[in-house]
Design a protein around this motif. Structure first.
Motif, short mmCIF file in Angstrom:
data_model
loop_
_atom_site.label_atom_id
_atom_site.label_comp_id
_atom_site.label_asym_id
_atom_site.label_seq_id
_atom_site.Cartn_x
_atom_site.Cartn_y
_atom_site.Cartn_z
N ASN A 183 0.77 -1.24 -0.11
CA ASN A 183 -0.06 -0.05 0.15
C ASN A 183 0.88 1.22 -0.02
O ASN A 183 2.23 1.21 0.25
CB ASN A 183 -1.02 -0.13 1.19
N LEU A 184 0.28 2.50 -0.23
CA LEU A 184 1.20 3.83 -0.34
C LEU A 184 1.12 4.42 0.91
O LEU A 184 0.91 5.55 0.85
CB LEU A 184 0.37 4.61 -1.61
N GLU A 185 1.45 3.65 2.09
CA GLU A 185 1.41 4.65 3.15
C GLU A 185 2.90 5.04 3.64
O GLU A 185 3.87 4.26 3.70
CB GLU A 185 1.03 3.84 4.44
N LEU A 186 3.16 6.34 3.66
CA LEU A 186 4.18 7.02 3.93
C LEU A 186 4.37 7.18 5.42
O LEU A 186 3.54 7.56 5.96
CB LEU A 186 4.80 8.18 2.90
N ASN A 203 -7.35 2.65 -4.90
CA ASN A 203 -8.08 3.26 -3.92
C ASN A 203 -7.80 4.62 -3.78
O ASN A 203 -6.98 5.07 -4.17
CB ASN A 203 -7.66 2.25 -2.76
N GLU A 204 -8.41 5.30 -2.74
CA GLU A 204 -8.18 6.42 -2.28
C GLU A 204 -6.81 6.46 -1.64
O GLU A 204 -6.32 5.76 -0.87
CB GLU A 204 -9.14 6.89 -1.08
N MET A 205 -6.14 7.52 -2.40
CA MET A 205 -4.67 7.72 -1.94
C MET A 205 -4.46 8.19 -0.46
O MET A 205 -5.04 9.51 -0.36
CB MET A 205 -3.62 8.49 -2.99
N THR A 238 0.06 12.06 -1.37
CA THR A 238 -0.42 13.01 -2.07
C THR A 238 0.43 14.31 -2.03
O THR A 238 0.85 15.01 -2.72
CB THR A 238 -1.88 13.21 -2.08
N ARG A 239 0.54 14.50 -0.59
CA ARG A 239 1.62 15.61 -0.33
C ARG A 239 2.90 15.57 -0.79
O ARG A 239 3.51 16.56 -1.28
CB ARG A 239 1.31 16.18 1.10
#
Lengths: 304, 276
Positions: A204-207, A234-236, A241-242
């Motif tokens: 997943n794209l969790e930073l 899915n919703e990012m 995004t930032r």
């Protein structure tokens, strides 16, 4: 299907150590200066002893869509973005009819050129001798003046006259390639990225931070290349995004925005597991569907 | 620098335009010496220098006269029908209709090209072994015999152009929001065909159709299986009303696909019109 089994943790540790050692030896960039970021230098010094790995159950993704009997799935590491140094979190089986198709470079060319040209409308228009202002009267009499004979001052021979075969009005270069050609273009592009080690799968794209620098350092440490295309269905999460908003070379794109031109333009492609499932489902449907009786956007009872 | 380098296939598909410039492409530019060929003033296509041209010398005959008004029936062989049933694309436990055939992509009907439906063709008569309730537009005697020998029922029915378009592509029709029209009766030259029990016409007398079934059995030498004892008897005996287009939907109804509702007319005049 995983054949690694018990050696999973040890092999990864070896890989991480090798990467850390190469970083600590000092990479030199094109200008001859060291490209190792300052934040990583200290870390690299400690990398001789790799951090202790907490062995959770690895993510083993199996292909939900049936694979033909004569083919085997291709595999790729599933990584995570939580720590720049993080080891792969699992292994994913990818469907061979999407990620291991024949590398048809001509299809890639056709689709890339189509993407570039089908939206083009050229607005160039020049005036012909009929449209240029003036030029209805014969400039001088036919005989006796000693000069060449002319009928109008706006003929193409004259300075300021009309253009003969110039661009005429807005021209559209619209054309559509067959749906299956465009689909196979996507499949060939995905295959190319995987086979040339430019495809990375992330769970997943969790930073941890919304910091752009963190993402840039991560991409550089993992040797992802000059440009990265991240695709998510899915919703990012807000962090990514930032982080991506401040970067020029990393692009974040929804699942439907994946296209051949972007894949060729960016060096690396990063997909999430959900994106992989989405792409496989959508791209493989075209291999088994019936031909369209009426446009697909109208409802069908037997298939989506 | 991206690692995938793409190029075009060097296939000889592009026509090279002859360039009329210099050395051997220039001078007379492939046009020869004086005459109308050089100046671009050639006579019209078909002209033979004054001799009566071919297209005028041959007398006219009406080979293609009225071709755009002739009825066409898409052939469907029994072999293809068996193939579709075997692959599971057609369901023999439901009545087989033009809609079912189109949905399974067994045939492609083009109502705009003067297609009036489907005709069953005899190829595959020896291997056909499926019990079906099928409705087509034309069928020959052997085909009828084969289907009835296997315990099925065949009917020939007429669809006019508008009904045919609706039957082949029901979803775009429902999205138009129009009420289902009533099917028109066949034109004069087809009335005799569809009232004949030997063709199993939908306008024929049912008792005479039963007699014709027995006669056909005697002619081709097979015993008619008893239908009443069949478990699928009710399905096999379902037939459409001569004015009906869809099974289960009557003319005059409006189908709303997005809300999944059917609207039926209430006004007396409408009911009288649609039930006539």
């Amino acid at each position: 299907m995983i054949r690694v089994g018990l050696n999973f943790g040890l092999r990864l540790r070896g890989g991480a150590a090798a990467r850390a050692l190469s970083m600590s030896s000092g990479q030199t960039g094109p200008l001859g200066t060291s490209t190792t970021p300052a934040s990583l230098v200290n870390v690299a010094a400690q990398a001789e002893k790799p951090p202790p790995v907490i062995l959770e159950t690895p993510i083993l993704r199996e292909c939900p869509i049936a694979i033909p009997a004569h083919r085997t799935p291709v595999q790729a590491w599933v990584e995570s973005l939580r720590h720049y140094d993080d080891q792969p979190v699992g292994l994913a089986d990818l469907h061979p009819d999407v990620f291991a198709v024949m590398p048809r470079v001509d299809i890639l060319h056709t689709v890339a050129i189509w993407q570039k040209n089908f939206k083009r409308i050229s607005y160039a228009k020049v005036k012909t001798r009929a449209e240029v202002r003036g030029g209805g009267k014969k400039p001088w009499k036919q005989k006796g003046s000693g000069r060449a004979r002319h009928g109008s001052i706006r003929s193409p021979l004259w300075r300021g006259g009309g253009v003969v075969h110039g661009p005429r009005g807005p021209t559209s270069y619209y054309y559509m390639l067959p749906m299956k050609v465009r689909v196979s273009g996507l499949k060939v592009a995905l295959t190319t990225k995987l086979m040339q080690d430019n495809l990375h799968i992330v769970d997943n794209l969790e930073l941890p931070t919304p910091d752009s620098q963190y993402l840039a350092n991560l991409a550089q440490y993992r040797r992802w290349g000059q440009s990265v295309l991240i695709v998510d269905v899915n919703e990012m999460p807000e962090n990514i995004t930032r982080a991506v908003a401040g970067l020029k070379s990393i692009t974040l794109v929804p699942g439907l925005g994946l296209n051949v031109h972007s894949m060729l333009k960016h060096e690396t492609l990063v997909l999430t597991l959900d994106t992989v499932a989405f792409l496989e489902e959508k791209l493989l449907w075209h291999d088994v569907r019936y031909t369209a009786l009426y446009p697909f956007r109208l409802p069908y009872c037997d298939f989506p | 620098m991206p690692s995938a380098v793409v190029w075009e296939l060097p296939l000889p598909m592009k026509t090279e335009t002859k360039c009329k410039r210099g050395r051997h492409g220039g001078n007379k530019c492939g046009r020869g010496n004086k005459g109308y060929a050089r100046g671009g003033n050639r006579p019209r296509l078909g002209f033979e220098g004054g001799q009566t041209p071919f297209y005028l010398a041959i007398p006219k005959y009406g080979y293609n006269e009225g071709h755009s008004l002739r009825r066409q029936y898409h052939p469907l062989s029994l072999r293809r029908l068996q193939y579709l049933i075997d692959l599971g694309r057609l369901d023999p436990t439901q009545p087989i209709d033009l809609t079912q055939l189109t949905n399974s992509r067994g045939v492609t009907i083009q109502p705009l090209k003067r297609d009036y439906g489907v005709q069953l063709v005899e190829e595959g008569a020896d291997i056909f072994s499926a019990k079906v309730n099928i409705e087509v537009q034309m069928a020959s005697e052997l085909v009828v015999a084969v289907i009835e020998k296997n315990g099925g029922i065949i009917t020939t029915a007429f669809y006019d152009q508008r009904s045919l378009d609706i039957v082949c592509k029901p979803v775009p029709f429902f999205l138009r929001g129009q009420p289902i029209p009533k099917r028109m009766l066949p034109p004069e030259d087809l009335v005799r065909y569809y009232t004949d029990p030997k063709n199993r016409g939908y306008l024929a007398d049912p008792s005479k159709v039963l007699e014709a079934r027995l006669e056909l059995g005697k002619k081709y030498g097979y015993v008619l299986p008893d239908m009443t004892k069949d478990e699928l008897f009710q399905m096999l005996s379902t037939r459409k009303d001569p004015r009906q287009i869809f099974f289960g939907l009557a003319p005059g109804w409006v189908v709303n696909m997005s809300e999944k509702k059917i609207l039926k007319p209430v006004d007396e005049r409408l009911l009288k019109y649609y039930s006539s």
